[in-house]
Design a protein around this motif. Structure first.
Motif, PDB file in Angstrom:
ATOM      1  N   ARG A   1       0.685  -1.300   0.135  1.00  0.00           N
ATOM      2  CA  ARG A   1       0.081   0.022  -0.115  1.00  0.00           C
ATOM      3  C   ARG A   1       0.967   1.292   0.073  1.00  0.00           C
ATOM      4  NH1 ARG A   1      -4.693  -1.299   4.462  1.00  0.00           N
ATOM      5  NH2 ARG A   1      -5.425  -3.356   3.728  1.00  0.00           N
ATOM      6  N   SER A   2       2.087   1.102  -0.174  1.00  0.00           N
ATOM      7  CA  SER A   2       2.900   2.466  -0.045  1.00  0.00           C
ATOM      8  C   SER A   2       3.912   2.543  -1.399  1.00  0.00           C
ATOM      9  CB  SER A   2       4.264   1.997   0.980  1.00  0.00           C
ATOM     10  OG  SER A   2       3.454   1.627   2.244  1.00  0.00           O
ATOM     11  N   PHE A   3       3.272   2.217  -2.282  1.00  0.00           N
ATOM     12  CA  PHE A   3       4.004   2.570  -3.729  1.00  0.00           C
ATOM     13  C   PHE A   3       4.075   4.055  -3.843  1.00  0.00           C
ATOM     14  CE2 PHE A   3       2.513  -1.828  -4.957  1.00  0.00           C
ATOM     15  CZ  PHE A   3       3.912  -2.491  -4.890  1.00  0.00           C
ATOM     16  N   ALA A   4       3.426   4.853  -3.338  1.00  0.00           N
ATOM     17  CA  ALA A   4       3.545   6.343  -3.708  1.00  0.00           C
ATOM     18  C   ALA A   4       4.046   7.056  -2.371  1.00  0.00           C
ATOM     19  CB  ALA A   4       2.158   7.142  -3.938  1.00  0.00           C
ATOM     20  N   LYS A   5       4.844   6.097  -1.304  1.00  0.00           N
ATOM     21  CA  LYS A   5       4.957   6.927  -0.122  1.00  0.00           C
ATOM     22  C   LYS A   5       6.619   6.612  -0.019  1.00  0.00           C
ATOM     23  CE  LYS A   5       0.839   5.650   2.059  1.00  0.00           C
ATOM     24  NZ  LYS A   5       0.111   5.015   3.254  1.00  0.00           N
ATOM     25  N   GLY A   6       7.100   7.381   0.962  1.00  0.00           N
ATOM     26  CA  GLY A   6       8.816   7.018   1.465  1.00  0.00           C
ATOM     27  C   GLY A   6       9.747   8.034   0.795  1.00  0.00           C
ATOM     28  N   ALA A   7      10.758   7.196   0.480  1.00  0.00           N
ATOM     29  CA  ALA A   7      12.025   7.979   0.304  1.00  0.00           C
ATOM     30  C   ALA A   7      12.189   8.309  -1.038  1.00  0.00           C
ATOM     31  CB  ALA A   7      13.147   7.000   0.641  1.00  0.00           C
ATOM     32  N   ILE A   8      11.234   7.912  -2.190  1.00  0.00           N
ATOM     33  CA  ILE A   8      11.266   7.892  -3.354  1.00  0.00           C
ATOM     34  C   ILE A   8       9.972   8.266  -4.018  1.00  0.00           C
ATOM     35  CG2 ILE A   8      13.493   7.105  -3.771  1.00  0.00           C
ATOM     36  CD1 ILE A   8      11.712   4.558  -4.877  1.00  0.00           C
ATOM     37  N   GLY A   9      10.014   8.811  -5.105  1.00  0.00           N
ATOM     38  CA  GLY A   9       8.652   9.114  -5.769  1.00  0.00           C
ATOM     39  C   GLY A   9       7.600   7.776  -6.116  1.00  0.00           C
ATOM     40  N   PRO A  10       6.453   8.196  -6.477  1.00  0.00           N
ATOM     41  CA  PRO A  10       5.730   6.875  -6.841  1.00  0.00           C
ATOM     42  C   PRO A  10       6.147   5.947  -7.915  1.00  0.00           C
ATOM     43  CG  PRO A  10       4.536   8.991  -6.822  1.00  0.00           C
ATOM     44  CD  PRO A  10       5.843   9.284  -6.806  1.00  0.00           C
ATOM     45  N   GLY A  11       5.984   4.775  -7.753  1.00  0.00           N
ATOM     46  CA  GLY A  11       6.465   3.783  -8.592  1.00  0.00           C
ATOM     47  C   GLY A  11       6.384   2.477  -7.899  1.00  0.00           C
ATOM     48  N   ILE A  12       5.891   1.366  -8.641  1.00  0.00           N
ATOM     49  CA  ILE A  12       5.906  -0.042  -8.224  1.00  0.00           C
ATOM     50  C   ILE A  12       7.530  -0.638  -8.220  1.00  0.00           C
ATOM     51  CG2 ILE A  12       4.802  -2.294  -8.624  1.00  0.00           C
ATOM     52  CD1 ILE A  12       2.244  -0.923  -9.664  1.00  0.00           C
ATOM     53  N   ILE A  13       8.012  -0.482  -9.472  1.00  0.00           N
ATOM     54  CA  ILE A  13       9.343  -1.012  -9.634  1.00  0.00           C
ATOM     55  C   ILE A  13      10.399   0.049 -10.001  1.00  0.00           C
ATOM     56  CG2 ILE A  13       8.165  -3.142 -10.396  1.00  0.00           C
ATOM     57  CD1 ILE A  13       8.477  -2.528 -13.183  1.00  0.00           C
ATOM     58  N   ILE A  14      11.762  -0.583  -9.851  1.00  0.00           N
ATOM     59  CA  ILE A  14      12.746   0.126 -10.452  1.00  0.00           C
ATOM     60  C   ILE A  14      12.475   0.053 -11.936  1.00  0.00           C
ATOM     61  CG2 ILE A  14      15.265   0.010 -10.859  1.00  0.00           C
ATOM     62  CD1 ILE A  14      15.405  -0.754  -8.075  1.00  0.00           C
ATOM     63  N   GLY A  15      12.597   1.134 -12.720  1.00  0.00           N
ATOM     64  CA  GLY A  15      12.221   1.183 -14.369  1.00  0.00           C
ATOM     65  C   GLY A  15      10.814   1.346 -14.533  1.00  0.00           C
ATOM     66  N   GLY A  16      10.198   2.271 -13.185  1.00  0.00           N
ATOM     67  CA  GLY A  16       8.876   2.792 -13.325  1.00  0.00           C
ATOM     68  C   GLY A  16       8.658   3.942 -12.562  1.00  0.00           C
TER      69      GLY A  16
END
Length: 408
Positions: free
Chosen positions: A138-153
């Motif tokens: 549930r945190s794909f848009a939270k935390g130390a970096i911008g939104p994204g499900i994967i590296i490469g997105g």
């Protein structure tokens, strides 16, 4: 650094909607604009991060959906622009944060691309990650970096289609000497196949169908064999060269999908079912397979997979995209169950709980994959259009796994 950068084009999106609603043309969205350009290298966002110089990066099924099929919608809710694609990455560590241990500059590395709670340094873990289901974080848009499900997105991490990218230390695995680079770059995709088989394993004596004999289908075939399942397998292939590849790596049967009638008869013979030829509508089976892994993500093949499954049996969808054009009738009348699987997570394996990524890496180290059979084409970033054309025309190119190889 040099990178293939994906950006969102509002003008293209407006045109696509106009074409769809007014002109009644629906060829897919072309709103994703990919350009080769010079961009700054990504910076480490904190002391637990690692920078990696790209050596190889595969073109994944997700990349094909976004770039070749012009449909980024499967990831649209969490994409952050501009991003650099590439989630199947292998490279050399060039920089580590102050809290990184056990990883040194100069080491070869691969990464688990999933940007769930742990890589994002989100605490406490969300309910999904707490349950060991990071793919539904549930945190794909939270935390130390911008939104994204994967590296490469994600706009902040970069991706393997750039000269450098970054990853959290929890995502990074250094590569043992007994794993060659061509093998290592296959681990991320092989992980998804291993996870599918671990989550939805066949039972002894089952008749199993793998729909698709491209890279994901062959990986699934390898995963079933590597995990020690002794079952009867039929692989549905689109091209004769794929059928030859199946024969090179296993004793599984192969059915070519050139003709629906012959395909369904071959499947019926394999699963000991009966083909139903209706006066209207699609062919169907009375009876069917005990388990079906659908690896193409294409609507017509998902339609087949649902019809190939036996009453009350399950179909595992493995390609992350937004398919259309398939019929759900087998769910109602045959009680077929659909399951999805993606990325990596904790799995029970040989009496202990381990990350799927690490299990797959161990199997690769045991030489359970033959890269010379899977990696068929290599291109530089400058040759990206040729790479995409090669994948779009597999019948002529005989492409299985296509990778970008960086000059280092």
């Amino acid at each position: 650094m040099k990178a293939l950068t994906a950006n969102f084009s509002l003008g293209r999106e407006v045109w696509d909607k106009f074409r769809s609603k007014v002109l009644r043309q629906s060829e897919g969205s072309h709103a994703l604009n990919l350009q080769l350009s010079e961009v700054p290298e990504p910076e480490l966002p904190g002391p637990q991060w690692v920078k990696i110089r790209s050596i190889m990066s595969g073109i994944s099924g997700m990349d094909e959906g976004m770039i070749i099929d012009h449909d980024p919608s499967a990831f649209g809710a969490f994409l952050s622009f501009p991003f650099i694609p590439g989630n199947e990455n292998m490279g050399i560590v060039t920089e580590i944060g102050g809290q990184v241990e056990g990883i040194e500059p100069g080491e070869r590395a691969i990464v688990n691309p999933l940007l769930s709670c742990k890589p994002r340094e989100v605490t406490p873990l969300c309910p999904s990650c707490s349950r060991g289901q990071p793919s539904s974080c549930r945190s794909f848009a939270k935390g130390a970096i911008g939104p994204g499900i994967i590296i490469g997105g994600c706009k902040d991490t970069g991706g393997g289609w750039g000269d450098s990218f970054i990853a959290h230390k929890s995502q990074v695995r250094t590569i043992p000497q007994n794993i060659e680079s061509d093998q290592a770059v296959l681990v991320p995709e092989f992980t998804r196949a291993v996870r599918a088989v671990l989550q939805y394993p066949p039972r002894s004596g089952d008749r199993v169908i793998i729909v698709g004999a491209g890279s994901p289908g062959l990986m699934t075939l390898h995963a079933i064999q590597a995990l020690g399942h002794h079952v009867e397998i039929l692989v549905v292939a689109d091209h004769s060269f794929e059928a030859e590849l199946v024969g090179d790596v296993s004793e599984a049967g192969v059915a070519l999908a050139h003709s629906p009638n012959s395909l369904y008869e071959e499947v019926a013979s394999f699963v000991k079912a009966t083909v139903q030829y209706p006066e209207v509508g699609r062919l169907s089976l009375e009876g069917g397979a005990d388990l079906v892994y659908e690896t193409t993500g294409r609507g017509e093949r998902i339609d087949d997979a649902l019809r190939f499954a036996g009453e009350g049996m399950q179909v595992v969808l493995m390609n992350i995209n937004r398919p259309s054009g398939f019929d759900l009738t087998p769910i109602w009348f045959k009680g077929v169950r659909i399951n999805g699987t993606a990325f990596s997570g904790p799995e029970s394996y040989k009496g202990e709980t381990r990350e799927t990524f690490d299990i797959a890496m161990d199997l690769v180290a045991e030489h359970r994959l033959a890269p010379e059979k899977l990696v068929t084409h290599r291109f530089t970033l400058e040759e990206h259009r040729q790479a995409f054309d090669t994948l779009a025309n597999r019948a002529q190119s005989k492409a299985v796994k296509v990778i970008f190889k960086h000059v280092v």
